[in-house]
Design a protein around this motif. Structure first.
Motif, PDB file in Angstrom:
ATOM      1  N   HIS A 107       0.831  -1.196   0.000  1.00 21.74           N
ATOM      2  CA  HIS A 107       0.000   0.000   0.000  1.00 21.74           C
ATOM      3  C   HIS A 107       0.873   1.256   0.000  1.00 21.74           C
ATOM      4  CE1 HIS A 107      -3.319   2.650   0.677  1.00 21.74           C
ATOM      5  NE2 HIS A 107      -2.715   3.146   1.751  1.00 21.74           N
ATOM      6  N   ARG A 108       1.931   1.178   0.810  1.00 20.50           N
ATOM      7  CA  ARG A 108       2.821   2.321   0.950  1.00 20.50           C
ATOM      8  C   ARG A 108       3.466   2.711  -0.384  1.00 20.50           C
ATOM      9  NH1 ARG A 108       8.252   2.354   4.564  1.00 20.50           N
ATOM     10  NH2 ARG A 108       8.545   4.612   4.536  1.00 20.50           N
ATOM     11  N   LEU A 109       3.748   1.702  -1.211  1.00 15.35           N
ATOM     12  CA  LEU A 109       4.465   1.954  -2.460  1.00 15.35           C
ATOM     13  C   LEU A 109       3.549   2.220  -3.655  1.00 15.35           C
ATOM     14  CD1 LEU A 109       7.310  -0.732  -2.239  1.00 15.35           C
ATOM     15  CD2 LEU A 109       7.397   1.658  -1.547  1.00 15.35           C
ATOM     16  N   ALA A 110       2.247   2.277  -3.401  1.00 19.13           N
ATOM     17  CA  ALA A 110       1.295   2.385  -4.516  1.00 19.13           C
ATOM     18  C   ALA A 110       1.614   3.567  -5.437  1.00 19.13           C
ATOM     19  CB  ALA A 110      -0.119   2.500  -3.960  1.00 19.13           C
ATOM     20  N   GLY A 111       1.963   4.689  -4.829  1.00 17.29           N
ATOM     21  CA  GLY A 111       2.257   5.880  -5.634  1.00 17.29           C
ATOM     22  C   GLY A 111       3.475   5.681  -6.514  1.00 17.29           C
ATOM     23  N   LEU A 112       4.480   5.026  -5.979  1.00 21.14           N
ATOM     24  CA  LEU A 112       5.700   4.772  -6.745  1.00 21.14           C
ATOM     25  C   LEU A 112       5.418   3.828  -7.908  1.00 21.14           C
ATOM     26  CD1 LEU A 112       8.834   5.135  -6.908  1.00 21.14           C
ATOM     27  CD2 LEU A 112       9.022   3.093  -5.475  1.00 21.14           C
ATOM     28  N   ARG A 113       4.607   2.809  -7.623  1.00 20.21           N
ATOM     29  CA  ARG A 113       4.263   1.812  -8.645  1.00 20.21           C
ATOM     30  C   ARG A 113       3.671   2.491  -9.883  1.00 20.21           C
ATOM     31  NH1 ARG A 113       2.765  -3.749  -8.462  1.00 20.21           N
ATOM     32  NH2 ARG A 113       2.825  -3.812  -6.179  1.00 20.21           N
ATOM     33  N   LYS A 114       2.858   3.516  -9.633  1.00 19.47           N
ATOM     34  CA  LYS A 114       2.199   4.205 -10.758  1.00 19.47           C
ATOM     35  C   LYS A 114       3.196   4.904 -11.684  1.00 19.47           C
ATOM     36  CE  LYS A 114      -2.119   5.244  -8.416  1.00 19.47           C
ATOM     37  NZ  LYS A 114      -2.462   6.219  -7.393  1.00 19.47           N
ATOM     38  N   LEU A 115       4.383   5.177 -11.173  1.00 19.63           N
ATOM     39  CA  LEU A 115       5.361   5.924 -11.977  1.00 19.63           C
ATOM     40  C   LEU A 115       6.096   5.032 -12.980  1.00 19.63           C
ATOM     41  CD1 LEU A 115       7.003   8.055  -9.121  1.00 19.63           C
ATOM     42  CD2 LEU A 115       5.295   8.811 -10.785  1.00 19.63           C
ATOM     43  N   PHE A 116       6.002   3.723 -12.806  1.00 20.30           N
ATOM     44  CA  PHE A 116       6.769   2.804 -13.660  1.00 20.30           C
ATOM     45  C   PHE A 116       5.878   1.733 -14.268  1.00 20.30           C
ATOM     46  CE2 PHE A 116       9.850   4.700 -10.885  1.00 20.30           C
ATOM     47  CZ  PHE A 116      10.951   4.869 -11.700  1.00 20.30           C
ATOM     48  N   GLN A 124       6.784  -4.021 -15.601  1.00 16.93           N
ATOM     49  CA  GLN A 124       8.021  -4.821 -15.681  1.00 16.93           C
ATOM     50  C   GLN A 124       9.228  -4.070 -15.131  1.00 16.93           C
ATOM     51  OE1 GLN A 124       6.373  -3.508 -18.127  1.00 16.93           O
ATOM     52  NE2 GLN A 124       7.686  -2.742 -19.773  1.00 16.93           N
ATOM     53  N   ARG A 125       9.063  -2.790 -14.840  1.00 15.75           N
ATOM     54  CA  ARG A 125      10.190  -2.032 -14.288  1.00 15.75           C
ATOM     55  C   ARG A 125       9.932  -1.568 -12.849  1.00 15.75           C
ATOM     56  NH1 ARG A 125      11.491   2.364 -16.752  1.00 15.75           N
ATOM     57  NH2 ARG A 125       9.976   2.667 -18.421  1.00 15.75           N
ATOM     58  N   PHE A 126       8.930  -2.166 -12.257  1.00 17.27           N
ATOM     59  CA  PHE A 126       8.702  -2.002 -10.814  1.00 17.27           C
ATOM     60  C   PHE A 126       8.656  -3.406 -10.235  1.00 17.27           C
ATOM     61  CE2 PHE A 126       6.162  -2.102  -7.039  1.00 17.27           C
ATOM     62  CZ  PHE A 126       6.471  -0.942  -6.363  1.00 17.27           C
ATOM     63  N   VAL A 127       9.634  -3.767  -9.468  1.00 14.63           N
ATOM     64  CA  VAL A 127       9.813  -5.156  -9.060  1.00 14.63           C
ATOM     65  C   VAL A 127       9.682  -5.256  -7.548  1.00 14.63           C
ATOM     66  CG1 VAL A 127      11.536  -6.987  -8.890  1.00 14.63           C
ATOM     67  CG2 VAL A 127      11.340  -5.645 -11.004  1.00 14.63           C
ATOM     68  N   ASN A 128       8.725  -6.052  -7.068  1.00 22.33           N
ATOM     69  CA  ASN A 128       8.702  -6.252  -5.620  1.00 22.33           C
ATOM     70  C   ASN A 128       8.343  -7.668  -5.181  1.00 22.33           C
ATOM     71  OD1 ASN A 128       5.975  -6.046  -6.127  1.00 22.33           O
ATOM     72  ND2 ASN A 128       5.539  -4.978  -4.202  1.00 22.33           N
ATOM     73  N   ASP A 129       8.429  -8.612  -6.125  1.00 20.06           N
ATOM     74  CA  ASP A 129       8.260 -10.000  -5.677  1.00 20.06           C
ATOM     75  C   ASP A 129       9.546 -10.442  -4.987  1.00 20.06           C
ATOM     76  OD1 ASP A 129       9.769 -11.929  -7.991  1.00 20.06           O
ATOM     77  OD2 ASP A 129       9.226  -9.874  -8.545  1.00 20.06           O
ATOM     78  N   PRO A 135      15.424  -5.106  -0.376  1.00 19.09           N
ATOM     79  CA  PRO A 135      14.698  -3.829  -0.442  1.00 19.09           C
ATOM     80  C   PRO A 135      13.190  -4.093  -0.520  1.00 19.09           C
ATOM     81  CG  PRO A 135      15.510  -4.413  -2.606  1.00 19.09           C
ATOM     82  CD  PRO A 135      16.034  -5.473  -1.661  1.00 19.09           C
ATOM     83  N   LEU A 136      12.384  -3.078  -0.252  1.00 21.79           N
ATOM     84  CA  LEU A 136      10.931  -3.212  -0.402  1.00 21.79           C
ATOM     85  C   LEU A 136      10.565  -3.433  -1.860  1.00 21.79           C
ATOM     86  CD1 LEU A 136       9.599  -0.306   1.879  1.00 21.79           C
ATOM     87  CD2 LEU A 136       9.895  -2.733   2.445  1.00 21.79           C
ATOM     88  N   ALA A 137      11.286  -2.738  -2.735  1.00 25.25           N
ATOM     89  CA  ALA A 137      11.008  -2.844  -4.171  1.00 25.25           C
ATOM     90  C   ALA A 137      12.208  -2.307  -4.939  1.00 25.25           C
ATOM     91  CB  ALA A 137       9.754  -2.045  -4.539  1.00 25.25           C
ATOM     92  N   VAL A 138      12.246  -2.661  -6.203  1.00 21.04           N
ATOM     93  CA  VAL A 138      13.291  -2.154  -7.089  1.00 21.04           C
ATOM     94  C   VAL A 138      12.606  -1.469  -8.265  1.00 21.04           C
ATOM     95  CG1 VAL A 138      15.255  -2.776  -8.555  1.00 21.04           C
ATOM     96  CG2 VAL A 138      14.793  -4.083  -6.459  1.00 21.04           C
ATOM     97  N   VAL A 139      13.016  -0.222  -8.540  1.00 22.80           N
ATOM     98  CA  VAL A 139      12.504   0.424  -9.757  1.00 22.80           C
ATOM     99  C   VAL A 139      13.649   0.553 -10.755  1.00 22.80           C
ATOM    100  CG1 VAL A 139      10.650   1.652  -8.581  1.00 22.80           C
ATOM    101  CG2 VAL A 139      12.889   2.759  -8.870  1.00 22.80           C
ATOM    102  N   ILE A 140      13.295   0.458 -12.024  1.00 26.93           N
ATOM    103  CA  ILE A 140      14.327   0.414 -13.066  1.00 26.93           C
ATOM    104  C   ILE A 140      14.048   1.517 -14.083  1.00 26.93           C
ATOM    105  CG2 ILE A 140      15.488  -1.080 -14.763  1.00 26.93           C
ATOM    106  CD1 ILE A 140      14.168  -3.481 -13.170  1.00 26.93           C
ATOM    107  N   PRO A 141      14.465   2.746 -13.776  1.00 27.95           N
ATOM    108  CA  PRO A 141      14.195   3.850 -14.703  1.00 27.95           C
ATOM    109  C   PRO A 141      14.978   3.715 -16.010  1.00 27.95           C
ATOM    110  CG  PRO A 141      15.557   4.579 -12.860  1.00 27.95           C
ATOM    111  CD  PRO A 141      15.154   3.169 -12.564  1.00 27.95           C
TER     112      PRO A 141
END
Lengths: 490, 490
Positions: free
Chosen positions: A13-22, A25-30, A49-55
């Motif tokens: 839930h906390r990362l929902a906003g971040l998820r929307k930015l990517f 396939q470039r927002f990884v949190n499994d 980490p909680l998640a990995v983003v791949i800009p």
């Protein structure tokens, strides 16, 4: 093993906003994918980490950092994860911003001898791109075929050739960066004569605590016309160390001067068959480089200096193939040591060059006293030691003992008027040693400067500075989080 | 003349605590004595400090700064007051901390090639002390016989030889400083491989805004074995500029490359009879330096390169006496120009070296259009221009017109991708140009870093940054304090 993780079920839930930015396939949190990022070159530490983003663009990097700033979420920027000090270890309650897809060379201008690159460009790719113009990028960490320029900037990386040409900061002319506040700043100049303080030099070596470089202007050098590479064997490590001073005192400035001891030679020989001379207690590699006539002159001088150092054997590379074989041995050591020992720690300390011989004797004693084998391989011209501490992590308590030896080596370097790190950085590994090198006022000043870039302390927190502002492990003894049962050592 | 003063009658009580820290002869606040400190090398600006203190020990410097911090009184550290950017101009409601008696060379170690000095040591004294050991201190501002190391550090000074060897920051290994908060910090290392960011590089060039260096560790270089100095005349300034690129493109790295135009030559000739070739529109001085054999080789190469640049005349210094005569001409220009004009401003801008020719044409046009004579003398290898703007300050409005030309030159440098300052610093002179070179975020970041050292903004306030936090004058037009009648232009 020092490992920590926090439950990520509540983090979705906390990362929902971040998820929307990517894109997905470039927002990884499994968990499996996060595991791929849980460690770097200092494998004794792990954190998911909680998640990995791949800009893929600078705008995406900026957006990710701004989201972290707005939401008080820590982030760690990561290139290829080759840090040997745990500098790119994730923060367990933060995200990783993986920069490998930011790997474009944006501009390469042979006339001004500059290249503008993204942070995820691999070090060696810059030299490859510059090669058709007779140019190259000088800093050459052993990991140069995989490590990225962003990491080189963050840790002010060196390499065998920084004796003559200096560290990464000497080859970075300008930086466009997003600070940990989400602001974009542009510093540096293509002139040596710049305005005010050296802000670019300040940014190089920030270890990810100031923000993320998104565009880096590099200085390229003309490739040397010729090389002259010599491998000299000595009957003691100390004799090799003393030879280094003799070369420097003669006024020569070789491109590189490297020493390997018997254990390193044995490892390299077994791994890559580099045909180093048998029976030497240590070898010294000296490489001259420059215009043909100049080197013709200098090689005579070097030959006289070496002759006076009483070597047991001397080999001169007759052609490029022989030169490459010499370097192959040297550059293989870190991986080759795996044949001698299931686990090892690479130390990275500096002593004044004049005290090299003395330091090596002390390291031998430390190895004898502790019963732990230490292979020595180092950038001798700089006094930059890389002792490899060999141990078997499967044997109870051995990691602790190896770490204690590493700590002892750091103390030795400080006591000799040197430094706890030459080029690997402070990171996780040495953070508790910072106050041993610098007094309280000075560490406070460092901290104030860091907060000028990162008032919320969200950029790679827990690294470089001692303290408990983020989960991290002390080098020796139980960490507070271990005591509390939050993290376990394996 | 831009002058300001505040009544010091009311300040006596305010300074009572400071007065107690110094013996009477080293606490100066009578009007005559204060007048001696009211200006620096940028004589168009004047301000009388409330008082001047003259510490003789580091402890006294620290005590003075702590008193300023505790009492919110601004201070300006001052060496010999040779700043050409008004960087050591006093603050009218603050004190001056004069460092000339802090002039001890604390240690000189030929083996490690280092010297530890106090900030008031004169630049040339370091080289003189190092000479018996065959060593010298490389940065060589024209004022080196009077300017101090503390000032060199504060303004990251250069000189004719920084083309090859870099600026002051390249020769400062460590700094012990008292920050503007009164805390003592110790940064730097004798190794190129240091811990974390380059804090020493950050401190060099701080223009007195971070605090005061009280102990500076300098790198010394071995004196070159031989010099090869050539004076080449050209029929145009542009041809001389293009020759500089030809030399660099050939792969040579001279110790120095300097250009003087016809007006500069005329001034130097009249002042010191340096026997420069007659009738040249410009001369280029190229100096090679290094080991004998290497220079023997390089001088042949230089000779071929120069021949291809179509010079009208070429003189090679046959001995040290001829070499000194060539340099005497170059180094006399600033003072010699006084023979051509009652007043002048020295500009200090940088353009990319490849655009030197173009810049010189633009300066010629600016001179023609404005009717103001400009003499050109510059560190050509770096693209560092020092146009001398000649005017008569007794003629109404001429100072304003000369300043307008100086401002136009700054704009030109920025437009060409260069810099508003090469080595003189931003100081008072260029402070309003900082936002033209750096965007708002970046200037904000600079300011946050400055506040990390000086949260109360008491260290040399009003310099480097635009704004009105302290009495200071805008480069053009009326300053708010002028409008308010607080200060008057003469």
């Amino acid at each position: 093993m020092h490992e920590f993780d926090v439950s990520s079920t509540a983090s979705d839930h906390r990362l929902a906003g971040l998820r929307k930015l990517f894109p997905v396939q470039r927002f990884v949190n499994d968990k499996a994918s996060r595991s791929a990022f849980e460690s770097d070159g200092l494998t004794a530490f792990r954190a998911k980490p909680l998640a990995v983003v791949i800009p893929e663009t600078a705008d995406e990097v900026i957006a990710a950092v701004r989201w972290c700033f707005d939401n008080d979420v820590p982030f760690v920027a990561r290139g290829s994860g080759t840090s040997l000090s745990g500098g790119s270890l994730p923060v367990a309650d933060g995200i990783v911003i993986a920069l490998n897809r930011m790997n474009r060379i944006l501009k390469l201008d042979p006339e001004s001898r500059t290249a503008v690159v993204e942070p995820g460009v691999v070090n060696l790719k810059v030299s490859q791109a510059a090669a058709p113009h007779g140019l190259y990028f000088s800093p050459d960490p052993s990991s140069q075929s995989v490590c990225t320029i962003g990491g080189n900037v963050a840790f002010n990386s060196g390499g065998a050739h920084c004796l003559k040409y200096g560290m990464t900061s000497n080859h970075v002319l300008g930086i466009k960066a997003v600070t940990a506040t989400g602001e974009v700043v542009t510093i540096g100049s293509t002139s040596t004569e710049s305005v005010g303080p050296d802000y670019t030099g300040l940014f190089c070596g920030n270890e990810g605590l100031f923000g993320i470089a998104i565009e880096i202007t590099l200085r390229l050098l003309p490739k040397p016309e010729v090389f002259h590479t010599v491998l000299v064997g000595y009957d003691s490590l100390r004799a090799a160390g003393d030879a280094v001073s003799a070369v420097i005192d003669s006024g020569l400035l070789p491109g590189a001067m490297e020493i390997m001891d018997a254990l390193s030679i044995e490892a390299a020989e077994a791994a890559v068959k580099c045909d180093y001379p048998r029976g030497a207690a240590a070898v010294l590699i000296v490489e001259l480089e420059g215009p043909r006539e100049k080197i013709a002159f200098e090689r005579e001088q070097l030959s006289r200096v070496i002759a006076a150092t009483k070597p047991v054997v001397e080999m001169v590379a007759k052609d490029d193939e022989e030169r490459m074989r010499i370097w192959k041995g040297r550059k293989s050591v870190f991986s080759a040591v795996g044949r001698l020992s299931p686990d090892f720690l690479v130390q990275d300390g500096v002593v004044p060059r004049k005290r090299l011989g003395e330091a090596l004797v002390a390291i031998e004693k430390l190895s004898r006293d502790s019963g732990i084998r230490i292979a020595n391989v180092f950038h001798a011209g700089d006094g930059n030691l890389h002792p490899l501490i060999l141990f078997d992590g499967n044997v109870d308590g051995m990691l602790h003992r190896a770490e204690a030896v590493a700590a002892e080596l750091s103390r030795l370097c400080i006591a000799m008027g040197g430094s706890i790190t030459g080029e690997h950085g402070v990171g996780m590994e040495k953070r508790d040693f910072l106050p041993h090198m610098f007094d309280e006022n000075t560490v406070d000043m460092f901290d104030r400067l860091r907060r000028a870039f990162d008032p919320k302390m969200i950029a790679n927190p827990g690294k470089m500075f001692p303290g408990t502002e983020a989960p991290a492990l002390a080098m020796t003894g139980l960490h507070p989080l271990e005591k509390a049962g939050v993290i376990q050592r394996e």
